[in-house]
Enzyme design. Structure first.
Site, PDB file in Angstrom:
ATOM      1  N   LYS A   8       0.912  -1.323  -0.018  1.00 13.58           N
ATOM      2  CA  LYS A   8       0.085  -0.028  -0.043  1.00 13.58           C
ATOM      3  C   LYS A   8       0.887   1.446  -0.035  1.00 13.58           C
ATOM      4  O   LYS A   8       0.508   2.308  -1.050  1.00 13.58           O
ATOM      5  CB  LYS A   8      -0.956  -0.092   1.340  1.00 13.58           C
ATOM      6  CG  LYS A   8      -1.855  -1.282   1.248  1.00 13.58           C
ATOM      7  CD  LYS A   8      -2.837  -1.166   2.683  1.00 13.58           C
ATOM      8  CE  LYS A   8      -1.969  -1.211   3.756  1.00 13.58           C
ATOM      9  NZ  LYS A   8      -1.429  -2.473   4.054  1.00 13.58           N
TER      10      LYS A   8
ATOM     11  N   ARG B 196     -10.802   0.182   8.463  1.00 12.88           N
ATOM     12  CA  ARG B 196     -10.151  -1.244   8.627  1.00 12.88           C
ATOM     13  C   ARG B 196     -11.293  -2.101   9.250  1.00 12.88           C
ATOM     14  O   ARG B 196     -11.030  -3.145   9.780  1.00 12.88           O
ATOM     15  CB  ARG B 196      -8.896  -1.542   9.691  1.00 12.88           C
ATOM     16  CG  ARG B 196      -7.743  -1.198   8.630  1.00 12.88           C
ATOM     17  CD  ARG B 196      -6.429  -1.356   9.504  1.00 12.88           C
ATOM     18  NE  ARG B 196      -5.596  -0.430   8.982  1.00 12.88           N
ATOM     19  CZ  ARG B 196      -4.234  -0.938   8.453  1.00 12.88           C
ATOM     20  NH1 ARG B 196      -4.056  -2.252   8.620  1.00 12.88           N
ATOM     21  NH2 ARG B 196      -3.323  -0.311   7.982  1.00 12.88           N
TER      22      ARG B 196
ATOM     23  N   ARG C 226      11.794  -5.255   4.633  1.00 12.27           N
ATOM     24  CA  ARG C 226      11.515  -3.865   4.769  1.00 12.27           C
ATOM     25  C   ARG C 226      12.349  -2.977   5.412  1.00 12.27           C
ATOM     26  O   ARG C 226      12.584  -3.281   6.707  1.00 12.27           O
ATOM     27  CB  ARG C 226       9.820  -3.692   4.999  1.00 12.27           C
ATOM     28  CG  ARG C 226       9.623  -2.207   5.165  1.00 12.27           C
ATOM     29  CD  ARG C 226       8.321  -1.719   5.337  1.00 12.27           C
ATOM     30  NE  ARG C 226       7.513  -2.362   6.136  1.00 12.27           N
ATOM     31  CZ  ARG C 226       6.262  -2.400   6.370  1.00 12.27           C
ATOM     32  NH1 ARG C 226       5.480  -1.744   5.430  1.00 12.27           N
ATOM     33  NH2 ARG C 226       5.427  -3.132   7.094  1.00 12.27           N
TER      34      ARG C 226
ATOM     35  N   ARG D 200      10.569  -1.229  11.292  1.00 15.21           N
ATOM     36  CA  ARG D 200       9.489  -1.034  12.495  1.00 15.21           C
ATOM     37  C   ARG D 200       9.459  -1.995  13.197  1.00 15.21           C
ATOM     38  O   ARG D 200       9.505  -2.980  13.074  1.00 15.21           O
ATOM     39  CB  ARG D 200       8.367  -1.116  11.433  1.00 15.21           C
ATOM     40  CG  ARG D 200       7.724   0.488  11.243  1.00 15.21           C
ATOM     41  CD  ARG D 200       6.441   0.342  10.161  1.00 15.21           C
ATOM     42  NE  ARG D 200       5.473  -0.534  10.187  1.00 15.21           N
ATOM     43  CZ  ARG D 200       4.137  -0.687   9.572  1.00 15.21           C
ATOM     44  NH1 ARG D 200       4.158  -0.013   8.411  1.00 15.21           N
ATOM     45  NH2 ARG D 200       3.213  -1.330   9.949  1.00 15.21           N
TER      46      ARG D 200
ATOM     47  N   ARG E  93      -1.041  -9.622  12.570  1.00 13.76           N
ATOM     48  CA  ARG E  93      -1.511  -8.624  11.895  1.00 13.76           C
ATOM     49  C   ARG E  93      -2.555  -9.099  10.692  1.00 13.76           C
ATOM     50  O   ARG E  93      -3.437  -8.561  10.385  1.00 13.76           O
ATOM     51  CB  ARG E  93      -0.572  -7.544  11.359  1.00 13.76           C
ATOM     52  CG  ARG E  93      -0.026  -6.534  12.272  1.00 13.76           C
ATOM     53  CD  ARG E  93       1.364  -6.100  11.986  1.00 13.76           C
ATOM     54  NE  ARG E  93       1.633  -5.514  10.582  1.00 13.76           N
ATOM     55  CZ  ARG E  93       2.774  -5.262  10.209  1.00 13.76           C
ATOM     56  NH1 ARG E  93       3.990  -5.460  10.445  1.00 13.76           N
ATOM     57  NH2 ARG E  93       2.953  -4.601   9.035  1.00 13.76           N
TER      58      ARG E  93
END
Ligand code: AP5
Length: 222
Positions: free
Chosen positions: A18, A94, A129, A158, A169
């Site tokens: 995203k 969400r 990431r 993160r 998640r």
């Protein structure tokens, strides 16, 4: 007469791309990128009580309570840049209650983009990431490596980007996605997110261009 600015929502599992696609979309379409996760991380950095509370949920991969998230997103949508240039809402709504709240405030998107990515790819994307705190750019050690040593040395990770946390998640995502989709059925565009980021963007770009052309031709015939 200036046409109504474009309003877009983008959704998808954790690490489905995203944020990466939003950077490409804003470059071309000049929309204001509003990411619920980024707003929450900024709140955490500010050290506020809401930030501390949000972090507890984010560490468990659960949704942060509506009383923290809903107003935060609404206020950002109401700022003049979003109103004038159009918006690109990332990671919100969400849940059905968030979607309903948004509708009640009068925010209705033109297009709802859903990125579909296979689960194995998601885990690989999360653990690789990295983020550049200086430019805000999103990197991946294998798929989008940093351009030079200087950038590589300052990349950060993160706190919720571990294999264990991405699974939590992902569970939260699966519990909620269908109910959100049900509200945007007629305007949903499903995009195959397993391809390279350029190929994914070209699918999104086509959908947005088609939408704008259709809108202009309807306006022209009025
Ligand atoms: P949030 O920050 O929104 O995280 P997320 O949904 O888990 O999504 P990500 O940001 O992890 O991934 P992305 O899809 O943007 O992927 P990216 O482009 O970086 O939310 C975090 C938490 O905040 C939630 O768990 C929740 O607790 C809370 N929260 C957020 N919104 C909320 C809400 N509305 N209500 C309540 N709570 C909320 O890409 C990932 C990696 O893959 C990168 O390394 C990238 O380089 C790479 N990559 C991207 N595209 C490709 C490609 N095509 N090929 C190969 N690699 C690629």
């Amino acid at each position: 007469n200036k046409p109504e600015p474009l309003k877009v929502m983008i959704s998808g599992a954790p690490a489905s791309g995203k944020g990466t696609q939003c950077q490409l979309i804003t470059q071309k379409y000049g929309l204001v990128h509003i990411a619920a996760g980024d707003l929450l991380r900024a709140e955490i950095s500010s050290g506020s009580a809401n930030g501390n509370r949000a972090k507890e949920y984010m560490e468990k991969g659960q949704l942060v309570p509506n009383e923290i998230v809903v107003m935060m997103v609404k206020e950002r949508l109401l700022q003049s840049d979003s109103q004038e240039n159009g918006w690109l809402l990332d990671g919100y709504p969400r849940s059905l209650s968030q979607a309903t709240a948004l509708k009640e405030f009068g925010f209705q998107p033109d297009i709802f983009i859903l990125l579909e990515v296979a689960e194995d790819n998601l885990v690989e994307r999360v653990v690789g990431r990295r983020l550049d705190p200086v430019t805000g750019r999103i990197y991946h050690l294998k798929y989008s490596p940093p351009e030079n040593e200087e950038i590589a040395a300052r990349l950060t990770q993160r706190f919720d980007d571990t294999e264990e946390k991405v699974k939590l998640r992902l569970q939260t995502h699966h519990q909620n996605v269908e109910s959100v989709l049900s509200l945007y059925e007629g305007i949903t565009v499903k995009v195959n997110g397993n391809a390279s980021k350029e190929d994914v963007f070209s699918q999104i770009d086509n959908a947005l261009t088609n939408h704008i052309e259709q809108k202009n031709s309807t306006l022209g015939s009025m």
